[in-house]
Design a protein around this motif. Sequence first.
Motif, short mmCIF file in Angstrom:
data_model
loop_
_atom_site.label_atom_id
_atom_site.label_comp_id
_atom_site.label_asym_id
_atom_site.label_seq_id
_atom_site.Cartn_x
_atom_site.Cartn_y
_atom_site.Cartn_z
N ARG A 96 1.05 -0.91 -0.24
CA ARG A 96 -0.18 -0.25 0.19
C ARG A 96 0.94 1.11 -0.16
O ARG A 96 1.71 1.34 0.76
CB ARG A 96 -1.00 -0.17 1.28
CG ARG A 96 -2.07 -1.21 0.71
CD ARG A 96 -2.63 -1.34 2.43
NE ARG A 96 -2.28 -0.97 3.35
CZ ARG A 96 -1.72 -2.58 4.72
NH1 ARG A 96 -2.57 -3.42 3.49
NH2 ARG A 96 -1.47 -2.65 5.30
N ALA A 97 0.45 2.27 -0.54
CA ALA A 97 1.25 3.77 -1.06
C ALA A 97 0.33 4.39 -0.82
O ALA A 97 -0.61 5.23 -1.32
CB ALA A 97 1.54 3.76 -1.85
N ILE A 98 0.21 5.94 0.39
CA ILE A 98 -0.52 6.76 0.54
C ILE A 98 0.47 8.00 0.49
O ILE A 98 0.95 8.09 1.36
CB ILE A 98 -1.03 6.45 2.07
CG1 ILE A 98 -1.98 5.16 1.12
CG2 ILE A 98 -2.16 8.42 1.79
CD1 ILE A 98 -2.75 4.84 2.54
N ALA A 99 0.52 8.89 -0.54
CA ALA A 99 1.14 10.14 -0.72
C ALA A 99 0.15 11.45 -0.36
O ALA A 99 -1.07 10.75 -0.32
CB ALA A 99 1.03 10.05 -1.97
N GLY A 100 0.91 12.83 -0.02
CA GLY A 100 -0.32 13.80 0.24
C GLY A 100 -0.60 13.96 0.66
O GLY A 100 -1.43 14.34 1.51
N LEU A 101 0.23 12.94 2.33
CA LEU A 101 -1.29 13.42 3.55
C LEU A 101 -0.65 14.41 4.42
O LEU A 101 -1.75 15.03 5.27
CB LEU A 101 -0.65 12.31 4.67
CG LEU A 101 -1.08 10.50 3.70
CD1 LEU A 101 -0.56 9.67 5.42
CD2 LEU A 101 -2.85 10.73 3.94
N ARG A 102 0.72 15.12 4.09
CA ARG A 102 1.03 16.29 4.37
C ARG A 102 0.50 17.64 3.47
O ARG A 102 -0.40 18.59 3.39
CB ARG A 102 2.25 16.69 4.95
CG ARG A 102 2.93 18.09 5.51
CD ARG A 102 4.02 18.44 6.12
NE ARG A 102 3.65 17.16 7.50
CZ ARG A 102 4.23 18.34 8.39
NH1 ARG A 102 3.27 19.10 8.70
NH2 ARG A 102 3.85 17.48 9.72
N SER A 103 0.76 17.71 1.94
CA SER A 103 1.04 18.01 1.48
C SER A 103 -0.38 18.77 0.31
O SER A 103 0.04 18.86 -0.17
CB SER A 103 1.95 18.18 -0.07
OG SER A 103 3.12 18.37 0.96
N GLY A 104 -1.32 17.27 0.43
CA GLY A 104 -1.67 17.53 -0.56
C GLY A 104 -2.19 17.02 -1.93
O GLY A 104 -1.62 15.91 -2.33
N PRO A 105 -3.20 17.15 -2.90
CA PRO A 105 -3.48 16.67 -3.81
C PRO A 105 -2.50 16.77 -4.93
O PRO A 105 -2.62 15.89 -5.71
CB PRO A 105 -4.97 17.26 -4.34
CG PRO A 105 -4.43 18.62 -3.43
CD PRO A 105 -4.32 18.31 -2.50
N GLY A 106 -1.24 17.61 -4.78
CA GLY A 106 -0.86 18.30 -5.64
C GLY A 106 0.85 16.61 -5.64
O GLY A 106 1.13 16.46 -6.79
N CYS A 107 0.40 15.90 -4.72
CA CYS A 107 1.35 14.86 -4.82
C CYS A 107 1.33 13.66 -5.46
O CYS A 107 -0.18 13.60 -6.17
CB CYS A 107 1.85 14.18 -3.79
SG CYS A 107 2.03 15.65 -2.27
N ARG A 108 2.06 12.85 -6.15
CA ARG A 108 2.51 11.83 -7.13
C ARG A 108 2.70 10.83 -6.23
O ARG A 108 3.88 10.61 -5.63
CB ARG A 108 2.44 12.04 -8.44
CG ARG A 108 2.14 13.65 -9.15
CD ARG A 108 2.39 13.22 -10.76
NE ARG A 108 1.54 14.71 -11.24
CZ ARG A 108 1.79 14.42 -12.29
NH1 ARG A 108 2.29 13.74 -12.64
NH2 ARG A 108 1.45 15.27 -12.99
N ILE A 109 2.31 9.54 -7.00
CA ILE A 109 3.13 8.00 -6.72
C ILE A 109 3.82 7.76 -8.68
O ILE A 109 3.40 7.87 -9.02
CB ILE A 109 2.14 6.94 -5.67
CG1 ILE A 109 1.63 7.49 -4.96
CG2 ILE A 109 2.38 5.57 -5.83
CD1 ILE A 109 0.56 7.09 -4.32
N PHE A 110 5.15 7.09 -8.23
CA PHE A 110 5.42 6.88 -9.16
C PHE A 110 6.21 5.55 -8.57
O PHE A 110 6.80 5.10 -7.83
CB PHE A 110 6.46 7.81 -10.04
CG PHE A 110 6.48 8.73 -9.88
CD1 PHE A 110 5.71 9.44 -11.70
CD2 PHE A 110 6.31 10.20 -8.71
CE1 PHE A 110 5.58 10.63 -11.70
CE2 PHE A 110 6.32 11.34 -9.56
CZ PHE A 110 5.94 11.62 -10.94
#
Length: 242
Positions: free
Chosen positions: A183-197
């Motif tokens: 499982r990978a969850i990004a943007g928990l602080r910086s928000g929807p502008g983050c990405r997963i690669f």
Amino acid sequence: MAGVGPMKAAAQVRPLPKIRFLNRSFMALVVTPRFPMGDWFAALDRELARAPGFFGSRPVVADLAEAVADDGPANVPIILEGLEARRLRLVGVEGVEAGVLFGTPWARLAVGLAVGLAGRDLAPEPEPAATPAAPSLLVDRPVRSGQSIVFDAGDVTVLGAVASGAEVLAGGSIHVYGPLRGRAIAGLRSGPGCRIFCSRLEAELVGIDRLYRTAEHWGAGLQGRPAQVLCDRGTLRLSPLA
């Protein structure tokens, strides 16, 4: 008259122990119940069945702003009882006046909740003229099943694979230079502008900010391919990398 014996030695005064206060940040997941509530809880139950370890023992904040806007505050205790019945660890409530939670049959748990937790959604402070580079975490080994990499300060880069049953949570973006099977969850602080690669998408679940999708939702066309995950106008979108 008997003589007076020697006075007892003064009791030794022991120094009090020093009290240490440590800074520690806890990353909470946010759920946003919305009406019709029966449909929302049915969808939540479906996702919990598909990914039973998604919430685990992680703290959860209930953002009730949309629910209160749609139907008023009367059903707030019922909503929170429904979340508690699913064994979510509620630690905070947003989007509702504190008085709504008290003086109700549900006040037993309401007393333990922090109302109006400060968070990323509050108005940001003015940025200084020179903004320092965001911190990042480099993981130079595989993330094995059962392991959890949590870094809420910025981006996370994993040079190896993320195994099934493992998870990576980042305040910023996530880069996986190997198969992403957990499982990978990004943007928990910086928000929807983050990405997963990732170099090979085989994940159980991916998420950015408050949106997430499980493997059943992106089809076989992306499975095993290099891919990126991003937020596009309020929707989580997955696309292959050339």
